[in-house]
Design a protein around this motif. Structure first.
Motif, mmCIF file in Angstrom:
data_model
loop_
_atom_site.group_PDB
_atom_site.id
_atom_site.type_symbol
_atom_site.label_atom_id
_atom_site.label_comp_id
_atom_site.label_asym_id
_atom_site.label_seq_id
_atom_site.Cartn_x
_atom_site.Cartn_y
_atom_site.Cartn_z
ATOM 1 N N GLU A 34 6.797 7.966 6.810
ATOM 2 C CA GLU A 34 7.370 7.481 8.063
ATOM 3 C C GLU A 34 6.968 6.013 8.230
ATOM 4 O OE1 GLU A 34 8.694 6.783 11.778
ATOM 5 O OE2 GLU A 34 6.514 6.903 11.582
ATOM 6 N N ALA A 35 5.697 5.726 7.947
ATOM 7 C CA ALA A 35 5.209 4.343 8.054
ATOM 8 C C ALA A 35 5.844 3.454 6.984
ATOM 9 C CB ALA A 35 3.681 4.326 7.930
ATOM 10 N N LEU A 36 5.961 3.975 5.767
ATOM 11 C CA LEU A 36 6.539 3.177 4.674
ATOM 12 C C LEU A 36 8.008 2.861 4.918
ATOM 13 C CD1 LEU A 36 5.152 4.932 1.463
ATOM 14 C CD2 LEU A 36 4.959 2.482 1.927
ATOM 15 N N GLU A 37 8.733 3.832 5.472
ATOM 16 C CA GLU A 37 10.186 3.685 5.540
ATOM 17 C C GLU A 37 10.708 3.212 6.892
ATOM 18 O OE1 GLU A 37 11.765 7.249 3.614
ATOM 19 O OE2 GLU A 37 10.510 6.824 1.874
ATOM 20 N N ALA A 38 9.894 3.330 7.943
ATOM 21 C CA ALA A 38 10.336 2.842 9.258
ATOM 22 C C ALA A 38 10.536 1.332 9.222
ATOM 23 C CB ALA A 38 9.325 3.221 10.333
ATOM 24 N N GLY A 39 9.688 0.648 8.469
ATOM 25 C CA GLY A 39 9.779 -0.813 8.430
ATOM 26 C C GLY A 39 10.671 -1.324 7.309
ATOM 27 N N ARG A 87 -2.436 1.395 8.340
ATOM 28 C CA ARG A 87 -2.566 0.245 7.428
ATOM 29 C C ARG A 87 -1.201 -0.104 6.795
ATOM 30 N NH1 ARG A 87 -4.362 -4.566 6.762
ATOM 31 N NH2 ARG A 87 -4.349 -5.203 4.587
ATOM 32 N N VAL A 88 -0.436 0.902 6.442
ATOM 33 C CA VAL A 88 0.894 0.652 5.874
ATOM 34 C C VAL A 88 1.758 -0.080 6.901
ATOM 35 C CG1 VAL A 88 3.036 1.734 5.063
ATOM 36 C CG2 VAL A 88 0.822 2.628 4.296
ATOM 37 N N ARG A 89 1.717 0.402 8.127
ATOM 38 C CA ARG A 89 2.520 -0.208 9.185
ATOM 39 C C ARG A 89 2.097 -1.655 9.435
ATOM 40 N NH1 ARG A 89 1.896 3.829 12.482
ATOM 41 N NH2 ARG A 89 3.455 5.168 11.557
ATOM 42 N N GLU A 90 0.791 -1.870 9.411
ATOM 43 C CA GLU A 90 0.261 -3.219 9.617
ATOM 44 C C GLU A 90 0.781 -4.175 8.538
ATOM 45 O OE1 GLU A 90 -4.033 -3.931 11.253
ATOM 46 O OE2 GLU A 90 -4.138 -3.748 9.077
ATOM 47 N N CYS A 91 0.745 -3.719 7.295
ATOM 48 C CA CYS A 91 1.259 -4.557 6.203
ATOM 49 C C CYS A 91 2.757 -4.786 6.372
ATOM 50 C CB CYS A 91 0.980 -3.911 4.844
ATOM 51 S SG CYS A 91 -0.744 -3.974 4.353
ATOM 52 N N ALA A 92 3.487 -3.729 6.695
ATOM 53 C CA ALA A 92 4.946 -3.853 6.842
ATOM 54 C C ALA A 92 5.283 -4.910 7.898
ATOM 55 C CB ALA A 92 5.561 -2.509 7.220
ATOM 56 N N GLY A 139 1.485 -7.401 0.942
ATOM 57 C CA GLY A 139 0.565 -6.263 0.982
ATOM 58 C C GLY A 139 1.317 -4.946 1.016
ATOM 59 N N TYR A 140 2.469 -4.976 1.672
ATOM 60 C CA TYR A 140 3.320 -3.771 1.718
ATOM 61 C C TYR A 140 3.717 -3.347 0.297
ATOM 62 C CZ TYR A 140 7.443 -0.870 2.611
ATOM 63 O OH TYR A 140 8.360 0.154 2.615
ATOM 64 N N LYS A 150 -7.100 -0.383 -2.240
ATOM 65 C CA LYS A 150 -7.306 0.156 -0.910
ATOM 66 C C LYS A 150 -6.327 1.324 -0.662
ATOM 67 C CE LYS A 150 -7.807 -1.465 3.797
ATOM 68 N NZ LYS A 150 -8.082 -2.584 4.665
ATOM 69 N N ALA A 151 -5.093 1.150 -1.111
ATOM 70 C CA ALA A 151 -4.089 2.199 -0.941
ATOM 71 C C ALA A 151 -4.537 3.486 -1.651
ATOM 72 C CB ALA A 151 -2.739 1.736 -1.487
ATOM 73 N N PHE A 152 -5.066 3.333 -2.862
ATOM 74 C CA PHE A 152 -5.576 4.510 -3.575
ATOM 75 C C PHE A 152 -6.732 5.137 -2.805
ATOM 76 C CE2 PHE A 152 -3.242 3.187 -7.381
ATOM 77 C CZ PHE A 152 -2.899 4.408 -7.916
#
Ligand code: HEM
Length: 215
Positions: free
Chosen positions: A50-55, A107-112, A118-119, A195-197
């Protein structure tokens, strides 16, 4: 000098092994967990995607992250079909993010929103992994819990629109190699990938605590 795709792969190798060999993943792949654990894991993925694809729509026109936004990768619809199968039609009312998942999605949303380069690290860590090791998880899930092959329950792992995953991954690595970032920024992307891992490992750790094996 190594290409960026080689750099990011080799630099995150240790973190990959850690995620892959986490107790939760080992138990899942070892067929030692019930379908409820698999469903809980799928729920957590829903928050992450949801975070990856919303942005994604907004990022599609970004000069750095834009080339990576490819609708054939989108997983949210597939996850929703899986969850409807696993939890029933009212699934949405019952899902909740573990604190570790919340931290990951935030964190994903922040990068997006603030750092498209970073995304890319988050995009790579999830989607290239899903196209690779994800296939091993699908096969195991089908066998362990009896889902129809490539059907409801495991649609997350099925990329209907990618007929040749190996070719797709080659193309993806070319995108990485062509990323519009200087060396310092590339190092930052690699650090974000690690960090993602680690964020993924955090989710596995929390799931492992929720589903301890009695044996
Ligand atoms: C038990 C679980 C896992 C297994 C069995 C597994 C297995 C694999 C395998 C065999 C590859 C190599 C594919 C190739 O050479 O093209 C791969 C690549 C990859 N995996 Fe995993 N993996 C697992 C978990 C994860 C997790 C949890 C993540 C991150 C969230 C991840 C991220 C990646 C990435 C990003 C790649 C691409 C590396 C590259 O070529 O640049 N994997 N995985």
């Amino acid at each position: 000098m190594d290409s960026f795709s080689t750099l990011i792969r080799t630099a995150s190798h240790e973190q990959h092994v850690e995620a892959e060999t986490s107790t939760f993943m080992s138990d899942l792949l070892g067929g030692r967990l019930g379908v409820d654990a698999y469903a809980r894991y799928t729920e957590q993925l829903w928050f992450v995607y949801e975070a990856l694809e919303a942005g994604a729509e907004k990022l599609a026109s970004d000069p750095v992250a834009g080339p990576f936004i490819q609708p054939e990768l989108f997983r949210l619809t597939a996850l929703e079909r899986d969850l409807a199968h696993l939890r029933g039609p009212g699934w949405q009312a019952g899902v909740s993010a573990l604190p570790a998942t919340r931290a990951y999605a935030d964190r994903v949303r922040e990068c997006a929103e603030e750092w498209p380069a970073g995304y890319i690290a988050h995009h790579y860590t999830r989607y290239l992994g899903d196209l690779s090791g994800g296939q091993i998880i699908r096969d195991k899930a089908e066998k362990t819990w009896g889902f129809e092959k490539k059907g409801d329950g495991v649609r997350f792992y099925v990329f209907e629109e990618i007929t040749n995953p190996a070719a797709f991954k080659r193309g993806y690595r070319e995108l990485l190699d062509a990323v519009r970032a200087d060396d310092l920024e590339k190092q930052r992307i690699v650090a974000e990938c690690k960090k993602a891992f680690a964020l993924n490992t955090g989710v596995f750790r929390a799931l492992g605590e929720e589903f301890p094996l009695s044996a």
